[in-house]
Design an enzyme around this catalytic site. Structure first.
Site, short mmCIF file in Angstrom:
data_model
loop_
_atom_site.label_atom_id
_atom_site.label_comp_id
_atom_site.label_asym_id
_atom_site.label_seq_id
_atom_site.Cartn_x
_atom_site.Cartn_y
_atom_site.Cartn_z
CD GLU A 1 44.23 39.88 -3.80
OE1 GLU A 1 45.08 39.39 -3.05
OE2 GLU A 1 44.39 40.03 -5.04
CB SER B 1 37.70 34.72 -6.33
OG SER B 1 38.58 34.08 -7.22
CG HIS B 2 36.89 33.60 -11.21
ND1 HIS B 2 38.05 33.96 -10.57
CD2 HIS B 2 36.68 34.54 -12.17
CE1 HIS B 2 38.54 35.06 -11.14
NE2 HIS B 2 37.73 35.43 -12.10
CG PHE C 1 49.44 36.35 -14.19
CD1 PHE C 1 49.69 37.62 -14.70
CD2 PHE C 1 50.25 35.29 -14.60
CE1 PHE C 1 50.72 37.83 -15.60
CE2 PHE C 1 51.29 35.50 -15.51
CZ PHE C 1 51.52 36.77 -16.01
#
Lengths: 345, 345
Positions: free
Chosen positions: A189, A47-48, A180
């Protein structure tokens, strides 16, 4: 369709850097951006990873980031080190400020790095890891866009506001690092649940009337929720205050107003606090790093996972075996390399 | 049985102070302890009010706190101000260090106060409120006793580790202040469920095998859980590292070993970080305090409660109408006043 491709970490970094250079980013920005994107792939955080390149280019094309600005360090010798990013990506600014921050924390005990007017897209863990490697503990935080309602509220106001912490461990390859979002989930999501026609877990979101919802459509029209109820909401608000208003930069609400969309990388500031354990522990019994090992081993020893262990395991693997890109990722990389800014909307 | 009693805030403070003086506490300790206990009553926080006096006296009688030690300030002009509490209660140490911390944060931008070897029993909100009144934003944290399992674990290792934050608002009577345990619940709450024969809400605790439980007996034999799953667990671990090992003081596990019980006030250290919004915002557009009001009013404006509002409302009431003690509380106060240390086991 092509096939999956295996590249060394260095080779991938070279290719990503080339894409950014062609898109008009200065060498400094191209290289620091490529480093964090490749760090994502190296650590198995897709995702990064290369997935993020397109968003970076879109933000350049939209004129919402200055691709070649030189970040400027303002250092008055106090405990606050400042980098004026001038509307450029944050990574180059962080690289400029990080060594000065670590040096200042070692000299004064505690110090802060403020990055102002930066465009942010990377995770915070590369930053606290970098500082841990320089021997200091660090807390990093920044606002993002207004997509999260405060606990008890109903309208998007807070960002997903990441909160990260790093502590240098005796094995420098495995610092204690967490990073986080202070929202329960990421917006992406929820989007995924919508596409798959699935209901959300409870507690993720409220609809536009502030009622709890498990319907992804209603959630996207409403707001996400902070993690941990009113406690997470309070931490997210603290991040808006410290890394938004206190440093004289955008709150998440202001960042969204500035961009008008959540599809581009957000403009805002960042606050990083660094502390020197040696300085803090001076004159006290015991070595702070050795004592920390006792605690961290007791956590792992009872079967609880320490944060970032999955990343470190992936890193060990990719550093020796290379990074595998899917056929689609490899094709996307080829496309971005060939077309540059023309590849993005 | 007697009747409920109404006392002014000052009158109650005088009585509590007398109790502590008679128990052998020096004037400095008696007065600073009485101040935080009366602040609890004044703000409607019964759990930190006169109820706490007995525990303080028990800790004195057990020889686990030095009742008359003079805290010592160690200030080398750096960004870390240190108070050696010498085994005394933390409140006097905090009062000694707080003005120096605020002054240092205003001078350097950011600074930290370390209190070492203190015995802690008070909430952290009186401290961040005090610093907000001095014009600085502050983060306070400390370990406690090992009663909480890390997320994914099964054995008590972390404390309920409170985390507090204060921000000076334009109305000095209503700073933005939060202060919460990083565990889902306090041990006392679980004890209450046990006595009432009720099942716990899900997610509060695990049994001694690490399995989720709603049975209070099994929870007390097992461990409490951090709030917010792995995220709260990570924050709690950060507090152990920063306010335990980094400052050269007990972790929650070591604090429990030292005392051997959770019925006395815990010995450990505390870390408070203070930041000057004026310094951080200097040269940037907008006034940080005025901009913070916009954010905080937007939170309240959508019906979300700001933390501490209930306390401030109670305070407004008690400052004009006095504090009402129940008949039992009034009798307990009489008893402690008459018998001193003989009143406690």
């Amino acid at each position: 369709m092509g096939e999956s491709v295996n590249l060394s970490v260095e080779a991938l970094k070279g290719r990503v850097e080339t894409i950014f250079r062609k898109a008009g980013l200065s060498q400094d920005h191209a290289s620091t951006l490529a480093a964090v994107i490749v760090a994502g792939e190296r650590d198995g955080c897709k995702s990064h990873g290369v997935y993020r390149i397109e968003g970076c280019l879109r933000t350049v094309k939209a004129g919402k980031v200055v691709p070649d600005v030189k970040p400027v360090l303002r250092d008055d010798g106090s405990a606050v080190v400042r980098v004026e990013a001038g509307g450029g990506y944050s990574c180059a600014g962080f690289e400029l400020g990080a060594p000065v921050l670590a040096e200042r924390a070692k000299k004064l005990g505690i110090a802060a790095l403020v990055i102002n007017d930066c465009t942010h897209f990377s995770a915070l863990w590369p930053e606290v890891e970098r500082l841990a490697a320089l021997g200091v503990a660090a807390i990093a935080m920044c606002p993002s866009y207004a997509t999260v309602a405060p606990s008890g509220g109903k309208e998007p106001l807070l960002g997903t506001n990441p909160f990260a912490f790093g502590w240098p461990r005796v094995d420098p390859a495995q610092p204690y690092v967490f990073d986080f979002a202070t929202s329960v989930a990421a917006r992406g999501e929820i989007e995924l649940y919508r596409r798959e026609g699935r209901q959300l877990p409870e507690g993720w979101a409220v609809d536009s009337e502030g009622r709890p919802t498990t319907d992804p459509e209603a959630a996207l029209a409403g707001a996400m929720l902070p993690f941990g109820g009113h406690k997470g909401s309070a931490i997210s608000t603290m991040i808006e205050l410290l890394a938004g208003t206190m440093i004289g930069d955008f709150t998440s609400s202001e960042a969204l107003d500035f961009l008008g969309t959540t599809t581009l990388a957000p403009r805002h500031g960042e606050l990083i606090i660094a502390m020197s354990p040696q300085r803090f522990a001076a004159g006290r019994p015991g070595d702070p790093f050795a004592r920390a090992e006792v605690l961290l081993e007791a956590i792992a020893g009872q079967g609880a996972r320490l944060p970032s262990q999955r990343r470190f395991a992936a890193r060990k693997r990719t550093l020796s075996e290379g990074i595998t890109l899917t056929a689609a990722e490899a094709a996307q990389l080829d496309r971005l390399e060939a077309l540059g800014l023309d590849a993005v909307a």
